[in-house]
Write a protein that holds these residues in place. Sequence first.
Motif, short mmCIF file in Angstrom:
data_model
loop_
_atom_site.label_atom_id
_atom_site.label_comp_id
_atom_site.label_asym_id
_atom_site.label_seq_id
_atom_site.Cartn_x
_atom_site.Cartn_y
_atom_site.Cartn_z
N LEU A 129 48.30 98.17 13.61
CA LEU A 129 47.74 99.40 13.05
C LEU A 129 47.77 100.55 14.05
O LEU A 129 48.06 101.70 13.69
N PHE A 130 47.50 100.25 15.32
CA PHE A 130 47.31 101.32 16.30
C PHE A 130 48.59 101.75 17.01
O PHE A 130 48.68 102.88 17.47
N TRP A 131 49.56 100.85 17.14
CA TRP A 131 50.83 101.26 17.73
C TRP A 131 51.64 102.10 16.73
O TRP A 131 51.74 101.73 15.56
N ASP A 132 52.21 103.20 17.18
CA ASP A 132 53.14 103.96 16.36
C ASP A 132 54.55 103.42 16.60
O ASP A 132 55.17 103.72 17.61
N CYS A 133 55.03 102.61 15.67
CA CYS A 133 56.36 102.01 15.80
C CYS A 133 57.40 102.77 14.99
O CYS A 133 58.56 102.35 14.92
N GLY A 134 57.01 103.88 14.37
CA GLY A 134 57.96 104.66 13.59
C GLY A 134 58.57 103.84 12.47
O GLY A 134 57.87 103.16 11.73
N THR A 135 59.89 103.88 12.37
CA THR A 135 60.59 103.17 11.30
C THR A 135 61.06 101.77 11.70
O THR A 135 61.74 101.11 10.92
N ALA A 136 60.69 101.33 12.89
CA ALA A 136 61.07 99.97 13.31
C ALA A 136 60.40 98.94 12.41
O ALA A 136 59.28 99.14 11.92
N THR A 137 61.08 97.84 12.17
CA THR A 137 60.50 96.74 11.40
C THR A 137 59.36 96.10 12.20
O THR A 137 59.53 95.76 13.37
N THR A 138 58.20 95.95 11.57
CA THR A 138 57.06 95.34 12.25
C THR A 138 56.51 94.18 11.44
O THR A 138 56.69 94.11 10.22
N ASP A 139 55.85 93.28 12.13
CA ASP A 139 55.25 92.10 11.50
C ASP A 139 54.08 91.67 12.38
O ASP A 139 53.88 92.20 13.48
N VAL A 140 53.30 90.71 11.89
CA VAL A 140 52.19 90.14 12.66
C VAL A 140 52.26 88.62 12.56
O VAL A 140 52.39 88.07 11.47
N VAL A 141 52.22 87.96 13.71
CA VAL A 141 51.99 86.52 13.75
C VAL A 141 50.75 86.32 14.61
O VAL A 141 50.78 86.52 15.82
N GLU A 142 49.66 85.95 13.97
CA GLU A 142 48.41 85.79 14.69
C GLU A 142 48.48 84.60 15.64
O GLU A 142 49.28 83.69 15.48
N HIS A 143 47.61 84.63 16.64
CA HIS A 143 47.59 83.60 17.66
C HIS A 143 47.35 82.21 17.08
O HIS A 143 46.75 82.04 16.02
N GLY A 144 47.83 81.22 17.81
CA GLY A 144 47.51 79.82 17.55
C GLY A 144 47.21 79.16 18.88
O GLY A 144 47.76 79.53 19.91
N ILE A 145 46.33 78.18 18.86
CA ILE A 145 45.84 77.56 20.09
C ILE A 145 46.11 76.06 20.08
O ILE A 145 45.90 75.39 19.06
N VAL A 146 46.57 75.55 21.21
CA VAL A 146 46.62 74.10 21.39
C VAL A 146 45.18 73.62 21.51
O VAL A 146 44.46 74.00 22.43
N ASP A 147 44.74 72.83 20.55
CA ASP A 147 43.33 72.43 20.48
C ASP A 147 42.92 71.63 21.72
O ASP A 147 43.42 70.53 21.94
N PRO A 148 41.99 72.16 22.53
CA PRO A 148 41.53 71.41 23.70
C PRO A 148 40.53 70.32 23.34
O PRO A 148 40.16 69.50 24.19
N GLY A 149 40.07 70.32 22.09
CA GLY A 149 39.07 69.36 21.65
C GLY A 149 37.67 69.95 21.68
O GLY A 149 37.41 70.97 22.31
N HIS A 150 36.77 69.29 20.98
CA HIS A 150 35.37 69.75 20.93
C HIS A 150 34.66 69.24 22.18
O HIS A 150 33.98 68.21 22.16
N LEU A 151 34.80 69.97 23.28
CA LEU A 151 34.30 69.54 24.58
C LEU A 151 32.91 70.08 24.91
O LEU A 151 32.32 69.72 25.93
N TYR A 152 32.37 70.91 24.07
CA TYR A 152 31.13 71.62 24.38
C TYR A 152 29.96 70.69 24.62
O TYR A 152 29.66 69.79 23.82
N SER A 153 29.30 70.90 25.77
CA SER A 153 28.02 70.24 26.04
C SER A 153 26.92 71.28 26.21
O SER A 153 25.77 71.01 25.89
N GLY A 154 27.29 72.45 26.75
CA GLY A 154 26.29 73.51 26.95
C GLY A 154 25.17 73.08 27.88
O GLY A 154 24.05 73.59 27.80
N GLU A 155 25.48 72.16 28.79
CA GLU A 155 24.43 71.57 29.62
C GLU A 155 23.85 72.55 30.63
O GLU A 155 22.73 72.37 31.12
N TRP A 156 24.60 73.61 30.95
CA TRP A 156 24.12 74.60 31.89
C TRP A 156 23.71 75.86 31.13
O TRP A 156 24.49 76.41 30.35
N ALA A 157 22.50 76.33 31.36
CA ALA A 157 21.99 77.52 30.68
C ALA A 157 22.55 78.77 31.36
O ALA A 157 21.82 79.60 31.91
N ARG A 158 23.87 78.87 31.31
CA ARG A 158 24.59 79.99 31.91
C ARG A 158 25.62 80.49 30.91
O ARG A 158 26.00 79.76 29.98
#
Length: 325
Positions: free
Chosen positions: A125-154
């Motif tokens: 939306l914010f880049w002015d690409c003029g008449t160039a062909t544009t598209d969007v491929v949103e990010h994808g992440i290699v799943d690191p797994g549900h590792l959350y413990s939150g053991e430190w109050a930081r």
Amino acid sequence: MRILMWHVHGSWTTSFVQGAHDYLLPVTPGRDSDGLGRARTWDWPRSVVEVPAADLRDTDVDIVLLQRPHEVGLAERWTGRRPGRDVPAVYVEHNTPGGDVPFTRHPLADQTDIPIVHVTHFNRLFWDCGTATTDVVEHGIVDPGHLYSGEWARAAVVVNDPVRRWRAVGTDLLTRLSQAAPIDVFGMNVHALADELRVPSDRLWTFEDLPQQRLHREMARRRVYVHTSRWTSLGLSLLEAMHLGMPVVALAATEAVTAVPAAAGVVTTRPDELAKAVRRFTHDPAQAQAVGAAARESALARYGLGRFLADWDARLGAWVPVSSP
């Protein structure tokens, strides 16, 4: 398919090279920014192959993936083929525009040979690409797994070059946030941060450029993830934190507004509300755990690796001609 690309953004490349293709990375004798070759801190498959820059003229390439403006000329000099004319090419734009926003012209604006693929809808939306062909491929992440413990109050923050990039990445907000909860900052060139901010050492710790797997383990031990960027593209560390199962507190800027649903944390333009949310999550581990689980569910649904690779395969298949038997 044989894809020629440069090692520019390690986290994004880590996801991209999980596809069913051969990925050719130029390498120079000094391994400078145009010839880094394979990553040292990410785990990449064998299909990522280093090719000496001097050998590229004799190397078969099906498509060139460009990520910086000067790579157009670089690819032509090294391969002897003009991207977009002699060999199919695509330009991946990772960044928000700089300069005179929202009037910033993209370096490839108005040309018709090379499509521009943005990583967020905000950037398109914010880049002015003029008449160039544009598209969007949103990010994808290699799943690191549900590792959350939150053991430190930081609180955990991941940012590269926070002193140099200062307001763009919200470094100036960390002093106030450190009063709400102790903060751990991970990334490149973060060692001088405490001195610049004059924050007591017990309120702000820094961790310099950890390997990705260790970074994920350390992030997951912190109670909440904080995303302070004012003007950057959607940080992959934010999406990684959500995959880990961390609750998220983020500035309502650029693509973060749509990437983090209400159930996954707090998104706001008010620094005082940012601080309140950090304090609340660090003092309520049960709520933090529940919100983090919702963040993970949302991230898997929207930013999963399978969707990302399928989207890219569809684009690559459309741009590369099918060879005759």
